[in-house]
Design an enzyme around this catalytic site. Sequence first.
Site, PDB file in Angstrom:
ATOM      1  CD  GLU A 377      75.028 -46.312 -61.629  1.00 57.84           C
ATOM      2  OE1 GLU A 377      75.140 -47.539 -61.730  1.00 57.84           O
ATOM      3  OE2 GLU A 377      75.876 -45.500 -62.056  1.00 57.84           O
ATOM      4  CD  GLU A 445      78.882 -43.898 -58.999  1.00 58.26           C
ATOM      5  OE1 GLU A 445      79.437 -44.635 -59.835  1.00 58.26           O
ATOM      6  OE2 GLU A 445      77.993 -44.289 -58.222  1.00 58.26           O
TER       7      GLU A 445
HETATM    8  C1  GAL Z   1      78.642 -47.023 -61.178  1.00 54.80           C
HETATM    9  C2  GAL Z   1      78.163 -47.572 -59.837  1.00 54.80           C
HETATM   10  C3  GAL Z   1      79.276 -47.762 -58.835  1.00 54.80           C
HETATM   11  C4  GAL Z   1      80.447 -48.416 -59.493  1.00 54.80           C
HETATM   12  C5  GAL Z   1      80.879 -47.556 -60.639  1.00 54.80           C
HETATM   13  C6  GAL Z   1      82.145 -48.006 -61.279  1.00 54.80           C
HETATM   14  O1  GAL Z   1      77.784 -47.335 -62.183  1.00 54.80           O
HETATM   15  O2  GAL Z   1      77.202 -46.711 -59.301  1.00 54.80           O
HETATM   16  O3  GAL Z   1      78.839 -48.520 -57.764  1.00 54.80           O
HETATM   17  O4  GAL Z   1      80.082 -49.669 -59.952  1.00 54.80           O
HETATM   18  O5  GAL Z   1      79.852 -47.559 -61.594  1.00 54.80           O
HETATM   19  O6  GAL Z   1      82.583 -47.028 -62.150  1.00 54.80           O
END
Ligand code: GAL
Length: 725
Positions: A377, A445
């Site tokens: 990210e 994610e």
């Molecule tokens: C994303 C991140 C993860 C975690 C996640 C929580 O933005 O890459 O490490 O923080 O959010 O939903």
Amino acid sequence: MNNDWLYSEHFETHHIAPVCDEAEFTKIKLPHANKETPYNYFDERMYQFVSAYRKHIFLGRGYQGKRLFIDFEGVMAYAKCYFNGELVGDHKGGYTPFSVEITNHIRYGEDNVLTVMVDSTERDDIPPFGDTIDYLCYGGIYREVSLRVVEEDFISSVFIDTSDVMGATKNMSVDIRLNKKDTSPYEVMVQLCDDDCQVLETLKIDGVTESRISGALTDLDVLLWSLDNPIQYKVEVLLKKDDELIDVVEYKVGFRHAEFKADGFYLNGSYMNLVGLNRHQAYPYIGYAMPKRAQEKDADILKDLGLNIVRTSHYPQSRHFLNRCDEIGLLVLEEIPGWQHIGDEDWKDIAVENVREMIERDYNHPSIIMWGVRINESQDDHDFYTRTNDLSRELDKSRQTGGIRYLTDSELLEDVYTMNDFDYHQNDQKSITGLDDYVPYMVTEKVGHIYPTKRFDQEQRLVEHATRHLSAHNETFLDKHISGLICWCAFDYNTHHNFGSGDHICYHGVTDMFRIPKLAAYTYKSMKDPSDEIVMEPATIWAQGERDGCGINPLEIYTNCDAVQLYIDGKYVDTFLPNKNRYKGLKYPPVLIEKDFSTWGGHWSDARFVGMIGEQAVIEKTYVKDPVAKALVASVDDSKLSVGDWDTTRLTFKIVDQVGNVTPFINEVIELEIEGPGEIIGPKHMALIGGCIGAWIRTSGEAGVIRVNAKCTRFKANPIEIIVE
Ligand code: GAL
């Protein structure tokens, strides 16, 4: 090299000297957490300090003439190593291995002393640090250490490419690096062996004078590594001079071809939708410092959930975890350490080096199908990410690169656009990439912080959490331009104060930190083929007043059965079918019951759900209208552990009702008594959380029988016995 270390929470310069007052040191074993932390609500700085590790090593005269290295698998975050008082090396970065050579500092036939200064503070000059990150980077020498003894010249690395299997023949190529001073010719021999160590093919290269050589074994009669049959072969590389064996190294390999295309992911030429979760390598109390068995168990848990891929968010993880993924057939996306922040040029150099260290360590794992070569990210950075991609392709032509981003219209330097897309619905990839054409694309994610859910949350929330996971996968199955979805995340994890629920936990897992499942975990299981496991989990605790407004409807049952029959108070009510309308992408949609059985304060009944495959009743689950706590049930993952290095296994405790269901709101404290060669990691008294709790055991290294007895105010648990042999 993992036993008999000395440890002090305070590093002082006099600890470097071979002789120093060791009274303040305690005896420890690796893997080691520099500080044990409470389960939650702790000060996140408590493990961020500089500590000292010492190890006395007797090296006999037999080692003379050899070269000796100490190999560290993971030290958080900066290590400076001294041998007999001399600096022998240092390393920045807590997730990748490093070695120090001690040859020139050894006192043969005497005691030698290794001192490691371990800086576990969040130093701005080391990735992932420099800004906030949503996880804790626990300190210490938290992975194993070994002593490597080689001749003056030796094999330093072997890259084995087993991906050339889709043509008329199956071939394997090797790229061997030698650490070679001697200019006289060597012989290099490569042997491919099967499981029973039968040699299948041999390659001999004579007259080797260079330090880098390559070769190939062609037209091999081998089976392909797949998720159902993760068959591995052994490759032995021998280095010889005048028929004398100088060095030999061994690797396990699997022959397989993995490719992300614009229309999806293909393993060995077959289309496969990727279903996965992200894994942090953290555990309660001792953070990262878990040995082999626990690391392997995590892979088993994920495979058992029915996943076909895991992302090692956000760093390279234990070799034991990866080895297990190879063994059981679980694909891996591995990535370099980092979280949103990009530091200065020196910081970037370390991140580029992390790409090298990760690939050199893990090149030969068949399970790894992609290298993540961006900081998770982070913003686009053309020059930086050109370097990481170039290096990855130079080191490994067989694997595609990805780079996990949350940016739309981001510069695609990688082979696959890997996106953390937290929108509820799956977006068409073109609306994310901004490109005119479809490209290889995967969602890495979803869910996570958008819908944090505790295992002990209200039923409605647990159901919604589960639905979000399942719906997102359903949509991925329907869109061939999305190769797969790796949701956030597998297990709850400790984090910094500015993330999570204020108690230093992100409740984003489909299990809790003890790997005890939430409802969402069953949505994954229900995607399994029934020949693998028959699954039927009603999304309810069967209580009339738990959900808002009373009732249990609509009730989804996560199952791979054809239908579910419902019996109320022993009487057949109806047969309910999978909800194909809502979940068109799933092979096994959940069964839906919309009929309402309840009124506020009205009559309530016992229930029995029976899963049917064809005409056959294959699984059932019963609920009672008036659950009463009946027993404290203890269970253990492994009843045999190993002597030697410290070993571990997980215990779980739950209070159940008359029919064995967990009583999720019971509030008992469990007291543990342990006898024999082991101890409980963390507290010996613990309150149940949502009706259950877990704990891990640490063996002392001695043989014997560990006996664990648990009790609470109302019950004594069944005793647990673990043999250590
Ligand atoms: C994303 C991140 C993860 C975690 C996640 C929580 O933005 O890459 O490490 O923080 O959010 O939903």
